[in-house]
Design a protein around this motif. Structure first.
Motif, PDB file in Angstrom:
ATOM      1  N   GLY A 192      62.048  67.387  41.087  1.00  0.00           N
ATOM      2  CA  GLY A 192      61.322  66.173  41.425  1.00  0.00           C
ATOM      3  C   GLY A 192      60.930  66.133  42.890  1.00  0.00           C
ATOM      4  N   ALA A 193      61.840  66.564  43.760  1.00  0.00           N
ATOM      5  CA  ALA A 193      61.548  66.577  45.191  1.00  0.00           C
ATOM      6  C   ALA A 193      60.446  67.580  45.521  1.00  0.00           C
ATOM      7  CB  ALA A 193      62.816  66.911  45.972  1.00  0.00           C
ATOM      8  N   THR A 194      60.455  68.719  44.848  1.00  0.00           N
ATOM      9  CA  THR A 194      59.421  69.727  45.086  1.00  0.00           C
ATOM     10  C   THR A 194      58.048  69.206  44.678  1.00  0.00           C
ATOM     11  OG1 THR A 194      61.023  71.521  44.751  1.00  0.00           O
ATOM     12  CG2 THR A 194      58.680  72.077  44.552  1.00  0.00           C
ATOM     13  N   LEU A 195      57.975  68.561  43.534  1.00  0.00           N
ATOM     14  CA  LEU A 195      56.705  67.989  43.083  1.00  0.00           C
ATOM     15  C   LEU A 195      56.222  66.918  44.053  1.00  0.00           C
ATOM     16  CD1 LEU A 195      54.452  67.667  41.008  1.00  0.00           C
ATOM     17  CD2 LEU A 195      55.954  66.115  39.727  1.00  0.00           C
ATOM     18  N   ARG A 196      57.126  66.070  44.478  1.00  0.00           N
ATOM     19  CA  ARG A 196      56.746  65.013  45.421  1.00  0.00           C
ATOM     20  C   ARG A 196      56.265  65.603  46.741  1.00  0.00           C
ATOM     21  NH1 ARG A 196      60.800  60.247  47.663  1.00  0.00           N
ATOM     22  NH2 ARG A 196      59.245  59.162  48.946  1.00  0.00           N
ATOM     23  N   ALA A 197      56.943  66.658  47.228  1.00  0.00           N
ATOM     24  CA  ALA A 197      56.535  67.294  48.477  1.00  0.00           C
ATOM     25  C   ALA A 197      55.148  67.933  48.343  1.00  0.00           C
ATOM     26  CB  ALA A 197      57.563  68.338  48.897  1.00  0.00           C
ATOM     27  N   LEU A 198      54.884  68.556  47.195  1.00  0.00           N
ATOM     28  CA  LEU A 198      53.557  69.133  46.962  1.00  0.00           C
ATOM     29  C   LEU A 198      52.469  68.068  47.039  1.00  0.00           C
ATOM     30  CD1 LEU A 198      54.120  71.689  44.058  1.00  0.00           C
ATOM     31  CD2 LEU A 198      53.103  72.199  46.287  1.00  0.00           C
ATOM     32  N   LEU A 199      52.768  66.877  46.574  1.00  0.00           N
ATOM     33  CA  LEU A 199      51.784  65.810  46.535  1.00  0.00           C
ATOM     34  C   LEU A 199      51.590  65.121  47.885  1.00  0.00           C
ATOM     35  CD1 LEU A 199      52.776  64.153  43.123  1.00  0.00           C
ATOM     36  CD2 LEU A 199      50.771  65.601  43.580  1.00  0.00           C
ATOM     37  N   THR A 200      52.546  65.300  48.799  1.00  0.00           N
ATOM     38  CA  THR A 200      52.496  64.542  50.046  1.00  0.00           C
ATOM     39  C   THR A 200      52.375  65.383  51.310  1.00  0.00           C
ATOM     40  OG1 THR A 200      54.930  64.479  50.130  1.00  0.00           O
ATOM     41  CG2 THR A 200      53.814  62.640  49.054  1.00  0.00           C
ATOM     42  N   VAL A 201      52.670  66.679  51.247  1.00  0.00           N
ATOM     43  CA  VAL A 201      52.664  67.466  52.483  1.00  0.00           C
ATOM     44  C   VAL A 201      51.250  67.550  53.058  1.00  0.00           C
ATOM     45  CG1 VAL A 201      52.388  69.715  51.298  1.00  0.00           C
ATOM     46  CG2 VAL A 201      53.429  69.616  53.564  1.00  0.00           C
ATOM     47  N   PRO A 202      51.073  67.254  54.336  1.00  0.00           N
ATOM     48  CA  PRO A 202      49.735  67.303  54.935  1.00  0.00           C
ATOM     49  C   PRO A 202      49.373  68.714  55.393  1.00  0.00           C
ATOM     50  CG  PRO A 202      51.305  66.527  56.555  1.00  0.00           C
ATOM     51  CD  PRO A 202      52.079  66.722  55.276  1.00  0.00           C
ATOM     52  N   LEU A 203      48.104  68.940  55.609  1.00  0.00           N
ATOM     53  CA  LEU A 203      47.628  70.145  56.286  1.00  0.00           C
ATOM     54  C   LEU A 203      47.522  69.820  57.768  1.00  0.00           C
ATOM     55  CD1 LEU A 203      46.453  73.030  56.249  1.00  0.00           C
ATOM     56  CD2 LEU A 203      44.197  72.007  55.850  1.00  0.00           C
ATOM     57  N   VAL A 204      48.258  70.532  58.602  1.00  0.00           N
ATOM     58  CA  VAL A 204      48.291  70.248  60.039  1.00  0.00           C
ATOM     59  C   VAL A 204      47.848  71.486  60.818  1.00  0.00           C
ATOM     60  CG1 VAL A 204      50.198  68.631  59.697  1.00  0.00           C
ATOM     61  CG2 VAL A 204      50.688  70.995  60.381  1.00  0.00           C
ATOM     62  N   THR A 205      47.597  71.271  62.088  1.00  0.00           N
ATOM     63  CA  THR A 205      47.369  72.370  63.024  1.00  0.00           C
ATOM     64  C   THR A 205      48.586  72.474  63.929  1.00  0.00           C
ATOM     65  OG1 THR A 205      44.979  72.015  63.022  1.00  0.00           O
ATOM     66  CG2 THR A 205      45.891  73.291  64.845  1.00  0.00           C
ATOM     67  N   LEU A 206      49.181  73.655  63.990  1.00  0.00           N
ATOM     68  CA  LEU A 206      50.353  73.900  64.817  1.00  0.00           C
ATOM     69  C   LEU A 206      49.935  74.687  66.054  1.00  0.00           C
ATOM     70  CD1 LEU A 206      52.839  74.989  62.013  1.00  0.00           C
ATOM     71  CD2 LEU A 206      52.699  72.745  63.107  1.00  0.00           C
ATOM     72  N   SER A 207      50.264  74.182  67.213  1.00  0.00           N
ATOM     73  CA  SER A 207      50.008  74.885  68.466  1.00  0.00           C
ATOM     74  C   SER A 207      51.227  75.732  68.795  1.00  0.00           C
ATOM     75  CB  SER A 207      49.727  73.890  69.590  1.00  0.00           C
ATOM     76  OG  SER A 207      48.563  73.133  69.309  1.00  0.00           O
ATOM     77  N   CYS A 208      51.044  77.030  68.852  1.00  0.00           N
ATOM     78  CA  CYS A 208      52.167  77.960  68.998  1.00  0.00           C
ATOM     79  C   CYS A 208      51.957  78.907  70.169  1.00  0.00           C
ATOM     80  CB  CYS A 208      52.347  78.791  67.729  1.00  0.00           C
ATOM     81  SG  CYS A 208      52.574  77.827  66.227  1.00  0.00           S
ATOM     82  N   THR A 209      53.057  79.273  70.827  1.00  0.00           N
ATOM     83  CA  THR A 209      53.080  80.338  71.818  1.00  0.00           C
ATOM     84  C   THR A 209      54.160  81.321  71.408  1.00  0.00           C
ATOM     85  OG1 THR A 209      52.407  78.801  73.570  1.00  0.00           O
ATOM     86  CG2 THR A 209      53.323  80.912  74.249  1.00  0.00           C
ATOM     87  N   LEU A 210      53.788  82.603  71.210  1.00  0.00           N
ATOM     88  CA  LEU A 210      54.707  83.625  70.737  1.00  0.00           C
ATOM     89  C   LEU A 210      54.834  84.728  71.780  1.00  0.00           C
ATOM     90  CD1 LEU A 210      52.898  82.562  68.138  1.00  0.00           C
ATOM     91  CD2 LEU A 210      54.322  84.190  66.919  1.00  0.00           C
ATOM     92  N   ALA A 211      56.071  85.224  71.963  1.00  0.00           N
ATOM     93  CA  ALA A 211      56.328  86.334  72.875  1.00  0.00           C
ATOM     94  C   ALA A 211      56.928  87.489  72.099  1.00  0.00           C
ATOM     95  CB  ALA A 211      57.282  85.907  73.985  1.00  0.00           C
ATOM     96  N   LEU A 212      56.382  88.691  72.327  1.00  0.00           N
ATOM     97  CA  LEU A 212      56.866  89.901  71.669  1.00  0.00           C
ATOM     98  C   LEU A 212      56.677  91.088  72.593  1.00  0.00           C
ATOM     99  CD1 LEU A 212      57.904  91.391  69.098  1.00  0.00           C
ATOM    100  CD2 LEU A 212      55.505  91.661  68.428  1.00  0.00           C
TER     101      LEU A 212
END
Length: 331
Positions: A192-212
């Motif tokens: 039930g939680a998985t179905l609810r999360a699928l219905l509510t999770v937004p599409l966002v933009t994540l600002s990331c800085t990665l070091a390698l």
């Protein structure tokens, strides 16, 4: 000194507690004499592990799921709070220390619903696989992650993670499961939680800085679920980071940014087989350190929460870095 088992009796839908007598008999056959203590509330495993480390225990075994193991490790290492700055050398590796952060060896008896870190270690299934690894007696050093994340009140919290930190859908599932009525049961609550999360999770933009390896890149990631991975699996068998290894001195970052929630549901099936990296809506990067925050979409942090080793833990922004070969594991 005898090994200490820290038992979460609520793990696996309380089956760990109900079946403890038969589990204890099998453990005794594999390890010989041992001591056992039981958790009574959230975070209790961390306190018990801290006491075990200070009293000189050489082997501390978590009996439960990935969350119990994470608490045990944080309790053992808690007197050395992680910082994400570290000392990064010319090849991008942590040079602030050499060797494990504690003399305590950690073991795991899988009694939880997921057992994803067990998969990343290459163990067999369930109780049998755990006991075989413990009885074998071999020890290995594995990487862990040092994490800084944000609490609801804006305060910064530090924690180690062993397996995966995710944001978005995974964090929502955690919170919806916690809010489910007890009579629904573990499996139905999760579905039930998985179905609810699928219905509510937004599409966002994540600002990331990665070091390698001494190089740094900045990028924006479209995402409905993003994972910073030391291990390969999460979500009860999803192979989120198929290239991840627990002793390769790096973290894998995987973001799924489907245009629609329906597409996310379809793509989720491919994650179990580790075949999702081929899709254009999936981004994959390796790093030794990452900073991540929500972009300018106007989405509140509470709609894109964190899951840390299978447990709900705060919100973005976060910073994480790998701490190579910092933990001694039996098996």
């Amino acid at each position: 000194m005898k090994p200490l088992l820290i038992v979460n009796p609520h793990a696996a839908g309380r089956r760990a507690g109900r079946r403890w007598s038969e589990t204890a008999a099998l453990v005794r056959q594999a390890l010989g004499p041992f001591d056992a203590v039981f958790t009574a509330y959230g975070g209790h495993a961390e306190e018990l592990a801290a006491d075990a480390a200070s009293s000189g225990r050489e082997l501390v075994v978590a009996v439960g799921g990935d969350g119990t193991l994470s608490d045990v490790v944080n309790g053992i290492l808690g007197d050395r709070p992680p910082t994400v700055a570290g000392v990064i050398g010319s090849k991008g590796r942590d040079e602030s220390r050499n060797g494990p952060l504690s003399d305590v060896t950690v073991g795991l008896i899988v009694q939880g619903t997921g057992g994803d870190f067990r998969r990343s270690l290459g163990w067999g299934r369930g109780l049998r696989g755990s006991l075989e690894a413990l009885a074998d007696g071999r020890e290995r050093l594995v990487d862990i992650g040092a994490l800084e994340y944000t609490e609801a009140d804006g305060a910064t919290r530090r924690r180690y993670f062993l397996n995966i930190v995710s944001a978005g859908m995974g964090g929502l599932v955690d919170r919806y499961v916690a809010a489910s009525p007890p009579w629904l049961g573990g499996r139905l609550s999760y579905y039930g939680a998985t179905l609810r999360a699928l219905l509510t999770v937004p599409l966002v933009t994540l600002s990331c800085t990665l070091a390698l390896d001494g190089e740094t890149i900045a990028l924006d990631l479209p995402s409905r679920v993003v994972a910073v991975c030391n291990g390969a699996y999460f979500g009860s068998g999803m192979r989120m980071a198929p290239t991840a290894a627990v002793d390769d001195d790096r973290l894998e970052v995987v973001s799924i940014g489907t245009r629609t929630r329906t597409e996310l549901a379809v793509r989720s099936r491919s994650v179990y087989r580790g075949r999702h990296l081929r899709y254009s809506s999936v981004r994959h990067y390796s790093c030794q350190r990452i900073e991540m925050r929500l972009g300018g979409d106007g989405v509140e942090a509470g709609r894109f929460p964190l899951d840390v080793d299978g447990e709900p833990k705060g919100f973005l922004p976060l910073t994480a870095r790998v701490v190579p070969r910092a933990l001694r594991i039996r098996g």
